[in-house]
Design a protein around this motif. Structure first.
Motif, PDB file in Angstrom:
ATOM      1  N   ASN A   4       0.868  -1.172   0.000  1.00 29.31           N
ATOM      2  CA  ASN A   4       0.000   0.000   0.000  1.00 29.31           C
ATOM      3  C   ASN A   4       0.912   1.231   0.000  1.00 29.31           C
ATOM      4  O   ASN A   4       1.637   1.470   0.973  1.00 29.31           O
ATOM      5  CB  ASN A   4      -0.898   0.027   1.235  1.00 29.31           C
ATOM      6  CG  ASN A   4      -1.944  -1.067   1.211  1.00 29.31           C
ATOM      7  OD1 ASN A   4      -2.337  -1.550   0.142  1.00 29.31           O
ATOM      8  ND2 ASN A   4      -2.398  -1.479   2.374  1.00 29.31           N
ATOM      9  N   LEU A   6       1.394   5.371  -0.528  1.00 30.24           N
ATOM     10  CA  LEU A   6       0.826   6.715  -0.602  1.00 30.24           C
ATOM     11  C   LEU A   6       1.809   7.602  -1.357  1.00 30.24           C
ATOM     12  O   LEU A   6       2.984   7.701  -0.988  1.00 30.24           O
ATOM     13  CB  LEU A   6       0.591   7.274   0.801  1.00 30.24           C
ATOM     14  CG  LEU A   6       0.113   8.724   0.883  1.00 30.24           C
ATOM     15  CD1 LEU A   6      -1.280   8.856   0.281  1.00 30.24           C
ATOM     16  CD2 LEU A   6       0.134   9.223   2.318  1.00 30.24           C
ATOM     17  N   GLN A  35      -0.998  -1.268  -4.618  1.00 23.81           N
ATOM     18  CA  GLN A  35      -2.210  -0.479  -4.411  1.00 23.81           C
ATOM     19  C   GLN A  35      -1.773   0.936  -4.053  1.00 23.81           C
ATOM     20  O   GLN A  35      -0.981   1.133  -3.122  1.00 23.81           O
ATOM     21  CB  GLN A  35      -3.050  -1.068  -3.277  1.00 23.81           C
ATOM     22  CG  GLN A  35      -4.440  -0.467  -3.147  1.00 23.81           C
ATOM     23  CD  GLN A  35      -5.381  -0.930  -4.246  1.00 23.81           C
ATOM     24  OE1 GLN A  35      -5.366  -2.099  -4.629  1.00 23.81           O
ATOM     25  NE2 GLN A  35      -6.207  -0.022  -4.759  1.00 23.81           N
ATOM     26  N   TRP A  37      -2.481   5.225  -3.386  1.00 24.08           N
ATOM     27  CA  TRP A  37      -3.285   6.397  -3.065  1.00 24.08           C
ATOM     28  C   TRP A  37      -2.465   7.596  -3.508  1.00 24.08           C
ATOM     29  O   TRP A  37      -1.353   7.823  -3.008  1.00 24.08           O
ATOM     30  CB  TRP A  37      -3.582   6.463  -1.570  1.00 24.08           C
ATOM     31  CG  TRP A  37      -4.604   5.472  -1.124  1.00 24.08           C
ATOM     32  CD1 TRP A  37      -5.926   5.707  -0.842  1.00 24.08           C
ATOM     33  CD2 TRP A  37      -4.417   4.062  -0.894  1.00 24.08           C
ATOM     34  NE1 TRP A  37      -6.561   4.546  -0.475  1.00 24.08           N
ATOM     35  CE2 TRP A  37      -5.664   3.525  -0.496  1.00 24.08           C
ATOM     36  CE3 TRP A  37      -3.327   3.205  -1.005  1.00 24.08           C
ATOM     37  CZ2 TRP A  37      -5.825   2.171  -0.198  1.00 24.08           C
ATOM     38  CZ3 TRP A  37      -3.480   1.863  -0.720  1.00 24.08           C
ATOM     39  CH2 TRP A  37      -4.725   1.361  -0.319  1.00 24.08           C
ATOM     40  N   LEU A  39      -2.060  11.629  -4.057  1.00 25.25           N
ATOM     41  CA  LEU A  39      -2.465  12.997  -3.760  1.00 25.25           C
ATOM     42  C   LEU A  39      -2.007  13.889  -4.905  1.00 25.25           C
ATOM     43  O   LEU A  39      -0.843  13.853  -5.299  1.00 25.25           O
ATOM     44  CB  LEU A  39      -1.832  13.472  -2.450  1.00 25.25           C
ATOM     45  CG  LEU A  39      -2.002  12.567  -1.227  1.00 25.25           C
ATOM     46  CD1 LEU A  39      -1.230  13.140  -0.041  1.00 25.25           C
ATOM     47  CD2 LEU A  39      -3.472  12.395  -0.878  1.00 25.25           C
ATOM     48  N   VAL A  65      -5.610   2.181  -8.216  1.00 25.12           N
ATOM     49  CA  VAL A  65      -5.189   3.553  -7.907  1.00 25.12           C
ATOM     50  C   VAL A  65      -6.390   4.361  -7.450  1.00 25.12           C
ATOM     51  O   VAL A  65      -7.441   4.360  -8.102  1.00 25.12           O
ATOM     52  CB  VAL A  65      -4.561   4.248  -9.134  1.00 25.12           C
ATOM     53  CG1 VAL A  65      -4.020   5.620  -8.732  1.00 25.12           C
ATOM     54  CG2 VAL A  65      -3.471   3.403  -9.753  1.00 25.12           C
ATOM     55  N   LYS A  66      -6.233   5.053  -6.354  1.00 29.26           N
ATOM     56  CA  LYS A  66      -7.238   6.001  -5.889  1.00 29.26           C
ATOM     57  C   LYS A  66      -6.626   7.400  -5.917  1.00 29.26           C
ATOM     58  O   LYS A  66      -5.666   7.681  -5.209  1.00 29.26           O
ATOM     59  CB  LYS A  66      -7.706   5.671  -4.475  1.00 29.26           C
ATOM     60  CG  LYS A  66      -8.813   6.591  -3.963  1.00 29.26           C
ATOM     61  CD  LYS A  66      -9.349   6.142  -2.630  1.00 29.26           C
ATOM     62  CE  LYS A  66     -10.417   7.092  -2.087  1.00 29.26           C
ATOM     63  NZ  LYS A  66     -11.568   7.206  -3.026  1.00 29.26           N
ATOM     64  N   ILE A  68      -6.709  11.264  -5.141  1.00 26.64           N
ATOM     65  CA  ILE A  68      -7.324  12.163  -4.168  1.00 26.64           C
ATOM     66  C   ILE A  68      -6.912  13.583  -4.508  1.00 26.64           C
ATOM     67  O   ILE A  68      -5.729  13.958  -4.370  1.00 26.64           O
ATOM     68  CB  ILE A  68      -6.893  11.828  -2.720  1.00 26.64           C
ATOM     69  CG1 ILE A  68      -7.303  10.401  -2.356  1.00 26.64           C
ATOM     70  CG2 ILE A  68      -7.499  12.816  -1.735  1.00 26.64           C
ATOM     71  CD1 ILE A  68      -6.192   9.393  -2.498  1.00 26.64           C
ATOM     72  N   ALA A 106      -3.411  13.069   3.777  1.00 26.48           N
ATOM     73  CA  ALA A 106      -2.674  11.830   4.044  1.00 26.48           C
ATOM     74  C   ALA A 106      -3.016  11.280   5.420  1.00 26.48           C
ATOM     75  O   ALA A 106      -3.148  10.051   5.604  1.00 26.48           O
ATOM     76  CB  ALA A 106      -1.171  12.085   3.929  1.00 26.48           C
ATOM     77  N   ILE A 109      -6.271   9.448   5.224  1.00 31.72           N
ATOM     78  CA  ILE A 109      -6.112   8.139   4.580  1.00 31.72           C
ATOM     79  C   ILE A 109      -5.513   7.142   5.564  1.00 31.72           C
ATOM     80  O   ILE A 109      -5.942   5.982   5.655  1.00 31.72           O
ATOM     81  CB  ILE A 109      -5.228   8.269   3.320  1.00 31.72           C
ATOM     82  CG1 ILE A 109      -5.941   9.108   2.261  1.00 31.72           C
ATOM     83  CG2 ILE A 109      -4.874   6.894   2.759  1.00 31.72           C
ATOM     84  CD1 ILE A 109      -5.044   9.528   1.114  1.00 31.72           C
ATOM     85  N   VAL A 113      -6.258   3.142   6.273  1.00 31.70           N
ATOM     86  CA  VAL A 113      -5.420   2.323   5.397  1.00 31.70           C
ATOM     87  C   VAL A 113      -4.063   2.115   6.062  1.00 31.70           C
ATOM     88  O   VAL A 113      -3.458   3.072   6.564  1.00 31.70           O
ATOM     89  CB  VAL A 113      -5.220   2.993   4.023  1.00 31.70           C
ATOM     90  CG1 VAL A 113      -4.321   2.131   3.146  1.00 31.70           C
ATOM     91  CG2 VAL A 113      -6.560   3.231   3.342  1.00 31.70           C
ATOM     92  N   ILE A 115      -0.730   2.050   5.465  1.00 28.34           N
ATOM     93  CA  ILE A 115       0.223   2.455   4.433  1.00 28.34           C
ATOM     94  C   ILE A 115       1.589   1.844   4.726  1.00 28.34           C
ATOM     95  O   ILE A 115       2.118   1.962   5.831  1.00 28.34           O
ATOM     96  CB  ILE A 115       0.341   3.994   4.369  1.00 28.34           C
ATOM     97  CG1 ILE A 115      -1.004   4.623   3.957  1.00 28.34           C
ATOM     98  CG2 ILE A 115       1.443   4.414   3.399  1.00 28.34           C
ATOM     99  CD1 ILE A 115      -1.464   4.252   2.568  1.00 28.34           C
TER     100      ILE A 115
END
Length: 432
Positions: A4, A6, A35, A37, A39, A65-66, A68, A106, A109, A113, A115
């Motif tokens: 995960n 970020l 995976q 995240w 920003l 991918v998410k 934000i 962050a 998140i 999550v 991270i």
């Protein structure tokens, strides 16, 4: 192992070049194994302009991918108005405030999550390292660039106003690298650092006593099929291409002067890009008597510009200062060798199989060396045909799959380093 991750990537876009593309390609390739995240603060021209990415995501599914969107807030947006009218340094004040908002996003998140790694990805400049170290997670920062002190010889022939701008930037670089407590702390707190250039790696070691991985922010991609008859009439006309903003830093005037000094006339220069110096440079080419050999295209759609690049026989870079121009890798990916000044990221990436490098120095010396190299190529065009194949071989060493393998190694190193620092809170990390 899947992680995960970020990522802070302020500027990111699937359709734009430069740092937008560097961030996008990094995310797309990482998403194949992890995976994410992400920003972000813009995908178009200015802070808060995100319609381009939103429209893309409406039509393309990216399940791992998410994205934000982080808004800068009213104060950051107000300050950024000065950036919009051309006062570029005000961007950093707005970007500082955006980074504060990125930390808040962050933290939200991280509440839900687990991270594994945080990556402060871009923009690559060292001036604004962000605040994501406050998450208390393994942190990777980089590729880091923008640390070059420009050689006085390279700016000596520029107009006074432009020269003063570079002198001031040199002073600010020296001051921030030497005396900014916040920047110093950021270099100390990151678990792993990545430098965008070999000079940057040396600077980080000298200034902060930290080793770093060398990894350019760009990589080879965008393979396009060239015209089938690309080399058929090369003796009659060698197609040269120059790509970039028409500003003093990109230094197109050096290219024009070198071309004006040529003994051969079997060439055509395709200039891709636009900027405030366009009219001046077009007039300058006229005064040099070579306007008929040069086409200024202005800003073209990316696909069209790339096709012109691919159909060329030689790419040219004349920049005073860069980290790693995306066009270097676009040209290499498509078998187009590059003639460049031997400095910055171009000097690190290109070798004799895929590039022709001239020594940095004063303007007149570089004009002589560049025109001599070009005359040799124009008389011996088989060199360019041969370099097409060797350049493609070099491109294999800079593909995204190899970059991804290096990033995976870096993430594992960051996790181990963070664990060590949690037990023994000192910065003794050494990397090979």
């Amino acid at each position: 192992m899947k992680k995960n991750i970020l990522i802070s990537a302020y500027a990111i876009s699937p359709t734009k070049g430069s740092e937008y593309a560097a961030a996008w390609n990094t995310v797309v390739n990482l998403a194949e194994q992890h995976q994410l995240w992400v920003l972000y603060g813009m995908s178009d021209d200015h802070m808060g302009d995100t319609e381009g990415l939103k429209l893309y995501l409406e039509e393309h599914v990216m399940p791992t991918v998410k994205f934000i969107e982080v808004k800068g807030g009213w104060l950051a947006n107000s300050i950024n108005l000065l950036n919009k009218v051309g006062l570029g340094w005000f961007f950093y004040f707005a970007y500082y405030l955006w980074q504060k908002q990125a930390l808040k996003a962050a933290q939200e998140i991280a509440k839900t999550v687990d991270i594994d790694v945080v990556h402060q990805l871009g923009p690559i400049g060292f001036r604004e390292p962000g605040f994501l170290h406050q998450l208390g997670k393994p942190l990777v920062w980089g590729p880091i660039g923008g640390m070059k002190i420009m050689d006085g010889e390279l700016i000596a022939t520029l107009p006074v106003k432009a020269r003063l701008k570079f002198i001031v930037k040199n002073y600010i670089n020296r001051y921030q690298l030497g005396y900014s407590f916040r920047i110093k702390a950021a270099f100390e707190k990151a678990d792993v650092l990545i430098s965008a250039t070999l000079l940057g790696r040396e600077t980080i070691w000298q200034r902060f006593n930290r080793d770093s991985y060398y990894l350019p922010e760009q990589a080879a991609a965008c393979r396009v099929t060239p015209a089938a008859d690309k080399f058929n009439n090369i003796d009659r006309q060698v197609d040269l291409v120059w790509s970039g903003s028409l500003i003093h830093r990109k230094n197109l005037k050096l290219c024009i002067d070198a071309l004006a000094a040529l003994k051969q006339n079997n060439w055509k220069l395709h200039v891709l890009g636009d900027g405030p110096l366009r009219n001046e440079l077009e007039n300058y080419a006229t005064t040099k008597g070579i306007a008929g050999n040069i086409t200024f295209y202005g800003h073209l759609p990316r696909k069209q510009a790339l096709q012109i690049m691919v159909n060329a026989h030689l790419h040219m870079i004349t920049s005073i200062a860069e980290d790693n121009p995306a066009v270097t890798f676009e040209a290499m990916s498509n078998g187009v060798p590059t003639l460049t000044i031997d400095h910055c990221g171009m000097g690190d990436v290109l070798c004799s199989k895929c590039g022709i490098k001239i020594l940095p120095g004063n303007h007149s010396d570089m004009v002589k060396e560049m025109s001599c190299a070009l005359d040799n190529l124009l008389c011996n065009t088989k060199i360019l045909a041969d370099m097409y194949h060797t350049t493609l071989v070099c491109a294999n060493e800079h593909k995204w799959d190899k970059r991804l393998a290096k990033l995976n190694k870096i993430y594992d190193e960051a996790i181990l380093a963070h664990a060590r620092h949690s037990i023994y809170p000192t910065h003794t990390l050494t990397m090979t």
